[in-house]
Scaffold this active site. Structure first.
Site, PDB file in Angstrom:
ATOM      1  N   LYS A 169      10.868  36.753  41.638  1.00 47.93           N
ATOM      2  CA  LYS A 169      10.534  36.680  43.053  1.00 47.93           C
ATOM      3  C   LYS A 169      11.254  35.495  43.693  1.00 47.93           C
ATOM      4  O   LYS A 169      11.486  34.463  43.050  1.00 47.93           O
ATOM      5  CB  LYS A 169       9.019  36.519  43.160  1.00 47.93           C
ATOM      6  CG  LYS A 169       8.411  36.571  44.538  1.00 47.93           C
ATOM      7  CD  LYS A 169       6.891  36.480  44.414  1.00 47.93           C
ATOM      8  CE  LYS A 169       6.182  36.654  45.731  1.00 47.93           C
ATOM      9  NZ  LYS A 169       4.705  36.692  45.551  1.00 47.93           N
ATOM     10  N   LEU A 171       4.597  35.043  53.082  1.00 51.29           N
ATOM     11  CA  LEU A 171       4.057  35.465  51.780  1.00 51.29           C
ATOM     12  C   LEU A 171       2.621  35.950  51.902  1.00 51.29           C
ATOM     13  O   LEU A 171       1.895  36.000  50.910  1.00 51.29           O
ATOM     14  CB  LEU A 171       4.127  34.309  50.759  1.00 51.29           C
ATOM     15  CG  LEU A 171       5.504  33.715  50.500  1.00 51.29           C
ATOM     16  CD1 LEU A 171       5.387  32.468  49.616  1.00 51.29           C
ATOM     17  CD2 LEU A 171       6.419  34.743  49.846  1.00 51.29           C
ATOM     18  N   SER A 204       3.096  40.543  47.980  1.00 46.95           N
ATOM     19  CA  SER A 204       4.312  39.906  48.449  1.00 46.95           C
ATOM     20  C   SER A 204       5.452  39.977  47.443  1.00 46.95           C
ATOM     21  O   SER A 204       6.551  39.504  47.695  1.00 46.95           O
ATOM     22  CB  SER A 204       4.018  38.440  48.784  1.00 46.95           C
ATOM     23  OG  SER A 204       3.559  37.734  47.643  1.00 46.95           O
ATOM     24  N   ILE A 226      -1.931  36.128  44.471  1.00 41.07           N
ATOM     25  CA  ILE A 226      -3.101  35.408  44.970  1.00 41.07           C
ATOM     26  C   ILE A 226      -4.069  36.366  45.663  1.00 41.07           C
ATOM     27  O   ILE A 226      -5.267  36.120  45.708  1.00 41.07           O
ATOM     28  CB  ILE A 226      -2.697  34.249  45.910  1.00 41.07           C
ATOM     29  CG1 ILE A 226      -3.895  33.322  46.169  1.00 41.07           C
ATOM     30  CG2 ILE A 226      -2.134  34.784  47.224  1.00 41.07           C
ATOM     31  CD1 ILE A 226      -3.536  32.036  46.892  1.00 41.07           C
ATOM     32  N   GLY A 227      -3.532  37.466  46.182  1.00 39.16           N
ATOM     33  CA  GLY A 227      -4.387  38.454  46.829  1.00 39.16           C
ATOM     34  C   GLY A 227      -4.172  39.851  46.284  1.00 39.16           C
ATOM     35  O   GLY A 227      -4.827  40.801  46.704  1.00 39.16           O
ATOM     36  N   GLY A 228      -3.203  39.971  45.366  1.00 33.77           N
ATOM     37  CA  GLY A 228      -2.835  41.278  44.817  1.00 33.77           C
ATOM     38  C   GLY A 228      -1.340  41.470  44.773  1.00 33.77           C
ATOM     39  O   GLY A 228      -0.838  42.581  44.601  1.00 33.77           O
ATOM     40  N   SER A 229      -0.584  40.381  44.903  1.00 30.55           N
ATOM     41  CA  SER A 229       0.856  40.468  45.138  1.00 30.55           C
ATOM     42  C   SER A 229       1.684  40.943  43.951  1.00 30.55           C
ATOM     43  O   SER A 229       2.862  41.232  44.109  1.00 30.55           O
ATOM     44  CB  SER A 229       1.388  39.111  45.605  1.00 30.55           C
ATOM     45  OG  SER A 229       0.833  38.773  46.846  1.00 30.55           O
TER      46      SER A 229
END
Length: 583
Positions: free
Chosen positions: A152, A201, A227, A248-251
């Site tokens: 990434k 992001l 992201s 961090i949220g599902g990236s």
């Protein structure tokens, strides 16, 4: 006369020209292979899915004629262990392997805008060094000798930009590698490219003013996810053997769902995360919500192959890592046959906040039924803990503990506007004080304590649920900018549970349920928004046809190897069903 264009426009043009120049002329796709309606990066920011049309470009690398028969075999025949073995035994040269994947990555980018930094020249140079070392010494350079990987754009590589889609960070190369980059290179892996991310992001659609919008190669109307969207696309199109992202949220898990591949979000401290460019206040993660790094791949075996080498060594490369154990090689005996009891898998159908749409609920039930027919596996239904519906709110507040000024200063310094999805959702705010932050973490601790009950059956705490299956999202892969309800993935970052994405099957005609609407009561605003993705008055359900349907697999904190084992069991059951269907 001075230009009235914002500063970012010229920077973006220069950056895109640099990217295009890094792709050799002989690797450029003939015009007839690029589908009509491919919008420019600038146009792609605001144009919606209808302008793209329904296009699948997955076969173009195979049919365009740019890849030789040997390069097609290299990029399609092997899993990670077999490919590395072929190189270490001298059957394949690392240079040939890396060239095949670099060329395929270049093709993928021309169809999807998945890359930010092609590193082809340096990758080929490194491959030649590895070939020479093997020929001279007879020994490989590490257990991942010659393995083509990608990362990434957030990960720093010395001498290369980490612009994360922001013009303010373009042409400012990193002065040192991220620890994960050092670790991968010490293992013999070769990084061939960095990949695209969303502005800030903070969205689940990889779109920014510097590189444009990354497209889903399965259907350019669908989001590629974020992201880590560029990685998901590159892995799916076989432009790399494994990609590394952050979550961090599902990236990691969301792009894996969107492309129908496998994603692995480990526990905190398992994979080196430090040394990245985030555009955020330095140290924010230590006091708020800490993201993790992890792999995306095309099989459970490939996830295990890289985690087996990274996890035991991670503590030596970064201060944010802890000692870890991963059996090498992985036991050949299926885990359920090695346990003194059945392997227990719980089925969690909802988070209590957003009701999954019918096809998502259906695929959860299908996997549960397959597992009930699997010897050595016990399947139990998990009642949604009341705390589960509270996790998303606490997660969101922890993500926004600062005032947002660090990121907004970068965006505004070059005259950038927020991309359309972020407008009204992101901006400057008010930072929490110490008392407010402490109160949030007190809530977090209470939620963690309450959620422990999910792993026990009855009043006894001796018998533990080994893994849980639940949705990745409450909806199928949506159109661009329509992803809803991140709580199914972000909650497990709050709880620090390892979690992975596993593809099951494609969305088919019978999943459309034409004429049938959801009749259960709406649970709130998030649930109402989710139902708009299914209501026949607001969505043509046929847009979901052929999209990947996946499940999420979750294990308790620090049970990362057990997550791999659970994914292996579930994938074996799913693949067995698929093999039977083909007979």
């Amino acid at each position: 006369m001075a230009s009235t264009e914002p500063a970012y426009v010229a920077i973006a043009q220069r950056k895109q020209a640099e990217l295009a120049a890094a792709i050799p002329t002989q690797w450029k796709l003939p015009a007839q292979f690029i589908p009509a309606g491919m919008l420019t990066p600038a146009e792609s920011i605001t144009e919606g899915p209808k302008q793209y049309g329904r296009v699948n470009v997955m076969e173009i690398p195979r049919t365009c004629g740019l890849l030789t028969s040997k390069e097609l075999e290299i990029t399609e025949k092997y899993d990670i262990r077999a490919l590395v073995l072929a190189m270490t035994e001298g059957k394949l040269k690392a240079e040939d392997v890396v060239q095949g994947f670099c060329k395929r990555a270049a093709i993928a980018h021309q169809l999807t805008r998945c890359l930010t930094e092609p590193l082809f020249d340096r990758a080929l140079h490194r491959a030649r060094e590895l070939d020479n070392h093997l020929q001279r010494t007879g020994r490989p350079v590490g257990p991942l000798h010659g393995l083509p990987v990608s990362v990434k754009d957030t990960f720093n590589i010395k001498g290369v930009d980490s612009s994360i889609g922001l013009s303010a960070l373009a042409f400012k190369p990193a002065s040192a590698n991220s620890p994960l980059v050092d670790l991968l290179e010490s293992l013999g892996a070769i990084i061939i490219a960095k990949t695209n991310v969303p502005q800030t992001l903070a969205t689940l659609d990889s779109c920014n003013h510097l590189f444009g919008r990354t497209l889903n190669p399965l259907n350019r109307q669908w989001t590629a996810g974020g992201s880590t969207g560029g990685e998901g696309v590159l892995v799916a199109m076989r432009g790399t053997m494994v990609g590394f992202g952050t979550d961090i949220g599902g990236s990691i898990r969301v792009p894996a769902m969107c492309q129908g591949i496998y994603g692995f979000k480990p526990s905190n401290g398992r994979v080196p995360y430090g040394g990245q460019q985030s555009g955020q206040l330095s140290g924010k993660g230590r006091m708020a919500l800490q993201a993790v790094a992890g792999p995306l791949a095309r099989s459970v075996a490939d996830l295990g192959a890289v985690m087996a080498e990274i996890l035991p060594r991670a503590e030596l490369f970064d201060e944010d890592c802890i000692p870890g154990y991963w059996p090498t090689p992985a036991p050949s005996v299926p885990v359920m046959l090695a346990l003194p009891r059945n392997f227990t898998i719980g089925i969690l159908k909802t988070d209590g906040l957003v009701t999954p749409l019918p096809p998502v609920a259906r695929v959860i039930d299908e996997v549960a039924q397959l597992l009930r027919q699997t010897p050595g596996v016990e399947v139990v239904d998990i009642t949604t803990p009341p705390a589960m519906s509270k996790c998303q709110g606490v997660t969101g507040r922890l993500m926004g503990v600062d005032d947002g000024s660090t990121m907004m200063d970068l965006i505004e310094s070059m005259g950038e506007s927020l991309i359309p999805w972020l407008q009204g959702r992101y901006g400057r705010g008010k930072a929490l004080n110490v008392n407010q932050l402490a109160a949030l973490h007190t809530q977090r601790s209470q939620l963690e304590k309450e959620m422990l009950k999910m792993w026990t059956l009855g009043v006894s705490r001796e018998r533990r649920v080994d893994a849980i299956i639940c949705p990745v999202a409450p909806h199928p892969v949506p159109q661009m900018d329509r992803y809803n309800a991140v709580g199914y993935t972000s909650s497990f970052v709050l709880l620090d549970y390892p979690a992975g994405t596993l593809p099951v099957r494609r969305f088919v005609e019978s999943d459309l349920d034409i004429g049938q609407e959801m009749n259960s009561p709406e649970l709130g605003s998030w649930d109402k928004a989710n139902r708009k993705l299914w209501n026949e008055g607001t969505t043509d359900r046929r847009v979901y046809l052929d999209s990947p349907l996946s499940v999420q697999v979750v294990t308790p904190k620090q049970r990362d190897y057990e997550l791999f084992q659970a994914m292996e069991i579930i994938d074996r059951a799913v693949q067995g069903r698929a093999a039977t269907a083909k007979l």
